[in-house]
Motif scaffolding. Structure first.
Motif, PDB file in Angstrom:
ATOM      1  N   GLY A   1       0.893  -1.142   0.038  1.00 49.96           N
ATOM      2  CA  GLY A   1       0.004  -0.100   0.039  1.00 49.96           C
ATOM      3  C   GLY A   1       0.997   1.213   0.030  1.00 49.96           C
ATOM      4  O   GLY A   1       2.252   1.253  -0.355  1.00 49.96           O
TER       5      GLY A   1
ATOM      6  N   GLN B   1      -2.865   5.200   3.227  1.00 44.94           N
ATOM      7  CA  GLN B   1      -4.019   4.414   2.697  1.00 44.94           C
ATOM      8  C   GLN B   1      -4.993   4.316   3.548  1.00 44.94           C
ATOM      9  O   GLN B   1      -6.233   4.222   3.397  1.00 44.94           O
ATOM     10  CB  GLN B   1      -3.369   3.312   2.045  1.00 44.94           C
TER      11      GLN B   1
ATOM     12  N   LEU C   1      -7.476   7.000   3.969  1.00 44.89           N
ATOM     13  CA  LEU C   1      -8.668   6.959   2.766  1.00 44.89           C
ATOM     14  C   LEU C   1      -9.694   5.604   3.203  1.00 44.89           C
ATOM     15  O   LEU C   1     -10.610   5.938   2.950  1.00 44.89           O
ATOM     16  CB  LEU C   1      -7.904   6.461   1.616  1.00 44.89           C
TER      17      LEU C   1
ATOM     18  N   GLN D   1     -11.961   6.943   5.395  1.00 44.80           N
ATOM     19  CA  GLN D   1     -13.077   8.131   4.810  1.00 44.80           C
ATOM     20  C   GLN D   1     -14.052   7.367   3.999  1.00 44.80           C
ATOM     21  O   GLN D   1     -14.981   7.690   3.931  1.00 44.80           O
ATOM     22  CB  GLN D   1     -12.049   8.900   3.955  1.00 44.80           C
ATOM     23  N   ASP D   2     -13.393   6.486   3.219  1.00 41.07           N
ATOM     24  CA  ASP D   2     -14.315   5.677   2.512  1.00 41.07           C
ATOM     25  C   ASP D   2     -15.570   5.165   3.264  1.00 41.07           C
ATOM     26  O   ASP D   2     -16.636   4.937   2.969  1.00 41.07           O
ATOM     27  CB  ASP D   2     -13.696   4.432   1.614  1.00 41.07           C
TER      28      ASP D   2
ATOM     29  N   LEU E   1     -16.501   5.658   6.070  1.00 41.43           N
ATOM     30  CA  LEU E   1     -17.536   6.967   6.729  1.00 41.43           C
ATOM     31  C   LEU E   1     -18.440   7.164   5.364  1.00 41.43           C
ATOM     32  O   LEU E   1     -19.647   7.364   5.747  1.00 41.43           O
ATOM     33  CB  LEU E   1     -16.529   8.229   7.033  1.00 41.43           C
TER      34      LEU E   1
ATOM     35  N   PRO F   1     -22.628  -2.243  -0.631  1.00 39.25           N
ATOM     36  CA  PRO F   1     -21.031  -2.465  -1.279  1.00 39.25           C
ATOM     37  C   PRO F   1     -20.112  -3.229  -0.447  1.00 39.25           C
ATOM     38  O   PRO F   1     -20.187  -2.834   0.900  1.00 39.25           O
ATOM     39  CB  PRO F   1     -20.705  -1.062  -1.544  1.00 39.25           C
TER      40      PRO F   1
ATOM     41  N   LYS G   1     -10.829  -2.190   1.572  1.00 38.55           N
ATOM     42  CA  LYS G   1     -11.561  -2.641   0.324  1.00 38.55           C
ATOM     43  C   LYS G   1     -12.020  -3.885   0.463  1.00 38.55           C
ATOM     44  O   LYS G   1     -11.599  -4.893   0.065  1.00 38.55           O
ATOM     45  CB  LYS G   1     -10.640  -2.483  -0.671  1.00 38.55           C
TER      46      LYS G   1
END
Lengths: 438, 177
Positions: free
Chosen positions: A36, A40, A43, A46-47, A49, A132, A168
């Motif tokens: 990574g 990362q 991020l 944040q994703d 959230l 998702p 992810k």
């Protein structure tokens, strides 16, 4: 002055040292490489959230739409009373001046009717949400009491939180007692005592008359197997008072004459990763495959002709297979769920590998539990099962029983096992003597 | 014969020094070779990494922008609700496209398009306007169109959900309505 022998040894040592260094480096690279970049993780956070905000927006809009729809339908049907007749398919609420009271239902009845419609529409909308990256929106999760007035309001209260994995699609549910290094896989976790086995303590009660009666919320704190009174499957309360070991899991495999004796540790490791109790995993595996994974002879890999072996990996022609594309000890459906291997298995493994097959099965059970622990929505069941009595039975399951029902599928036509939960429950009863409470 | 022993036997001091340095020289050469090999095979190209970071950041920002745009009020209701109403034939598409333009035009200089679709109907909102298409298709497969964010909106009853996908357009491409 060096002698010849000494000078020769110098070269050998140099070469050996070189390769030792190379080997150490490779071992280090394998274990400590960080695939990574710096920042990362922020991020990912944040994703997560933003995905949580997405889910919140969806729930909020679904709630508004459900209430509007419920009010509209209530108006259309005359609030359930329809005493003044109808016109063009719409109920009349007054028959004439001064007679309104004969047509308008009582406030309580009206509120009850709107609430009932609202709950149904809300659940229908929430079922349609496709989360998702492994996010989980628990079903039957909202209380939405209606307050009639101007405007009419629905106060939405969730019983359980929405689960949004960070990363992810990587599931990083914290494990009890695991350190940060353990949680990101840089050090091996210390052996942990197995949580209390789930043992059947009481017979299955009669199914509730409606899905709405299907009970209170269940909680699932890390490391604590939840209880499920309606299923007859119960656990001892947290903290765990029982411990189990690889030897005990293997003892059960031996008791069932399984060729997988010696692989008991894989079930316990799956529990440590997913918090699905080893007893449940063993019971499901026992029901699904009679604890077979690879078969001795190629193309003799159906449940009636498979001779189980101790192999932990085999190809398509040897792995236990059903006519419905399900394979291995946990009978993972390759058309639907083989992609989960990327999330929960060691890189390079597939559902044809025993360890990966168990991990994928545990992941499906865990997600089904988190989603359906409050019960499986009746409207969802009715999509797959048109038999009302069986649909009501399915809707009455809570906790692990609901998860098991979802694991096996919601169908009830020919070929479906409508008594699957009860069969797994019987297997659990056989396991408990093998994994005793301490 | 030119071995360490031969140099010593002949008393050639220079030869002795060179002979004794040979293992160190070989070691240094091998180490350098291995180091270069690791640098080549194990390093992530800086440009690639920059692209990954940049792409992750813009996807994250786009996700945030889309979610927040859907909560913006339009005639007293959230934009997400206005889209659902438009799906059912209530309300205009133009104000919705304008509201999206206010949010996405600055971050997508070459243009953007939002496709709202369920099994039967597709609504396009883009830089150049908006339209509803029965059974429309998503404009994927072109290298200059990149999917950067998505969201879902609830429909009524059995209608399921409306999936919104935000595409960023590359240069020299216009999504005409």
């Amino acid at each position: 002055m060096m002698n010849r022998k000494g000078m020769g040894l110098q070269w050998y040592f140099l070469i050996i040292a070189f390769f030792l260094g190379l080997g150490t480096y490779y071992a280090g690279v394998q274990q400590f490489t960080f695939n990574g970049y710096v920042g990362q993780a922020s991020l990912y956070l944040q994703d997560a959230l933003y995905r949580a905000e997405d889910a919140q927006l969806y729930i909020s809009l679904a709630s508004q739409s459900a209430l509007e729809h419920a009010l509209y339908e209530t108006g259309k049907e005359g609030g359930g009373k329809n005493a003044c007749g109808s016109s063009l398919g719409y109920a009349l609420w007054m028959a004439g001046a001064g007679e309104q009271s004969t047509c308008v239902p009582a406030n309580d009845a009206l509120q009850k009717r709107i609430s009932s419609l609202d709950a149904g529409y809300l659940e229908q909308s929430l079922i349609a949400y496709t989360p998702p990256l492994g996010d989980i929106l628990p079903a039957n999760n909202f209380n939405a009491p209606i307050t009639l007035g101007k405007p009419t309001r629905a106060s939405l209260t969730a019983k359980l939180p929405v689960i949004v994995p960070i990363g992810k699609g990587i599931d990083i549910t914290p494990k009890t007692g695991a350190s940060f290094l353990q949680s990101i896989g840089l050090s091996k976790p210390a052996p942990q005592p197995m949580p209390a086995p789930i043992v059947p303590l009481q017979p299955l009660p009669a199914a509730p008359t409606s899905p709405q009666q299907a009970g209170a919320a269940q909680s699932f704190p890390p490391g604590t197997p939840p209880s499920s009174p309606a299923s007859g499957i119960q656990s001892t309360p947290s903290p765990p008072t029982a411990s189990s070991s690889v030897a005990q899991a293997d003892a059960f495999l031996r008791q069932k004459s399984s060729a997988l004796v010696g692989h008991g540790s894989l079930f316990i490791q799956a529990e440590q990763r997913t918090q699905v109790p080893t007893a449940v995993l063993l019971a499901v595996a026992s029901q699904e495959s009679a604890l077979k994974h690879c078969c001795a002879a190629e193309n003799q890999n159906k449940d009636w002709n498979c001779q189980g072996t101790s192999s932990s990996s085999c190809g398509e022609s040897s792995v236990l297979s059903s006519d419905f594309s399900s394979i291995g000890v946990m009978q993972i459906n390759t058309k639907v769920n083989s992609g989960l291997a990327d999330k929960v298995c060691t890189p390079g493994q597939t559902v044809y590998d025993l360890e990966c097959n168990i991990n994928v099965g545990a992941k499906i059970l865990r997600d089904a539990y988190l989603r359906y622990q409050n019960g499986i929505p009746f409207s969802l069941i009715m999509r797959y099962c048109k038999d009302i009595s069986l649909a009501e039975k399915y809707a009455s399951y809570l906790g692990w029983a609901a998860a098991l029902r979802a694991y096996n599928g919601l169908g009830c036509s020919t070929g479906a096992d409508s008594a699957y939960v009860e069969r797994v429950n019987e297997k659990l009863a056989q396991i408990s003597p093998s994994i005793p409470s301490s | 014969m030119n071995s360490p022993l031969a140099s010593r036997l002949r008393g050639n001091r220079k030869g002795i020094a060179i002979d004794e340095a040979v293992p160190a020289i070989v070691f240094i050469i091998c180490s350098a070779f291995v180091l270069f090999a690791f640098l080549i095979f194990h390093s992530v190209p800086a440009k690639q990494q920059q692209q990954d970071i940049s792409s992750d950041i813009s996807a994250s920002s786009a996700e945030r922008d889309l979610t927040r745009a859907l909560t913006l009020p339009l005639d007293g209701v959230p934009l997400g609700k206005a889209i659902v109403d438009a799906y059912y034939g209530k309300g205009e598409l133009k104000p919705i496209a304008d509201a999206f333009a206010a949010t996405f035009s600055s971050s997508n200089p070459y243009g953007w398009t939002i496709v709202a679709m369920n099994s039967g109907t597709t609504i396009f909102f883009s830089t150049d306007g908006s339209r509803i298409v029965k059974g429309g298709t998503i404009p994927t497969g072109q290298s200059s169109i990149q999917e950067i964010a998505s969201a879902q909106l609830p429909l009524l009853g059995d209608d399921g959900a409306l999936t919104l996908t935000l595409y960023s357009l590359g240069p020299n491409l216009v999504m005409a309505p």
